[in-house]
Design an enzyme around this catalytic site. Structure first.
Site, mmCIF file in Angstrom:
data_model
loop_
_atom_site.group_PDB
_atom_site.id
_atom_site.type_symbol
_atom_site.label_atom_id
_atom_site.label_comp_id
_atom_site.label_asym_id
_atom_site.label_seq_id
_atom_site.Cartn_x
_atom_site.Cartn_y
_atom_site.Cartn_z
ATOM 1 N N CYS A 38 -12.761 -28.206 -3.220
ATOM 2 C CA CYS A 38 -13.618 -29.274 -3.608
ATOM 3 C C CYS A 38 -13.172 -30.626 -3.275
ATOM 4 C CB CYS A 38 -14.153 -29.010 -4.965
ATOM 5 S SG CYS A 38 -15.932 -29.837 -5.456
ATOM 6 N N HIS A 39 -13.046 -31.673 -4.370
ATOM 7 C CA HIS A 39 -12.430 -32.931 -4.048
ATOM 8 C C HIS A 39 -11.050 -33.012 -4.210
ATOM 9 C CE1 HIS A 39 -16.792 -33.895 -4.999
ATOM 10 N NE2 HIS A 39 -16.332 -35.077 -4.384
#
Length: 109
Positions: A38-39
């Site tokens: 994800c991030h």
């Protein structure tokens, strides 16, 4: 032997901590597995580790990965040497399978 970088909002805070960046650099310098979802790749960007790498991540950070010198691919999981990246929570099974496969093959060396 493995560093897993979480997604969500935590990477925006973690990437500001020099000690965290030192830990990530240590894993890269010693060719240990780093997995980010994800991030999570934002931490790698801040550590200056994405130049010349192939990676994925949440679509919202695609340009940031490219700007850091990475080749961005919109795929559920990317394995580039000792780096495994994934886009989002729905890719978690593929992400975990890639980690398990990497660790299995490394244990056979």
């Amino acid at each position: 032997d493995i560093l897993i970088l979480p997604g969500g909002k935590s990477p925006s805070l973690i990437r500001q901590e020099e000690k965290a960046l030192e830990i990530v650099r240590y894993f890269f310098d010693h060719n240990k597995l780093v997995a980010a979802i994800c991030h999570g790749p934002q931490i790698l960007i801040s550590a200056g580790l994405m130049e010349g790498r192939v990676a994925t991540g949440y679509k919202g950070i695609a340009q940031e990965l490219k700007d850091a010198g990475a080749t961005y691919k919109d795929e559920e999981v990317i394995v580039d040497r000792n780096l495994i990246t994934s886009r989002q929570p729905s890719d978690l099974n593929a992400f975990m399978d890639a980690i398990k496969e990497y660790l299995y093959y490394e244990s056979k060396k």
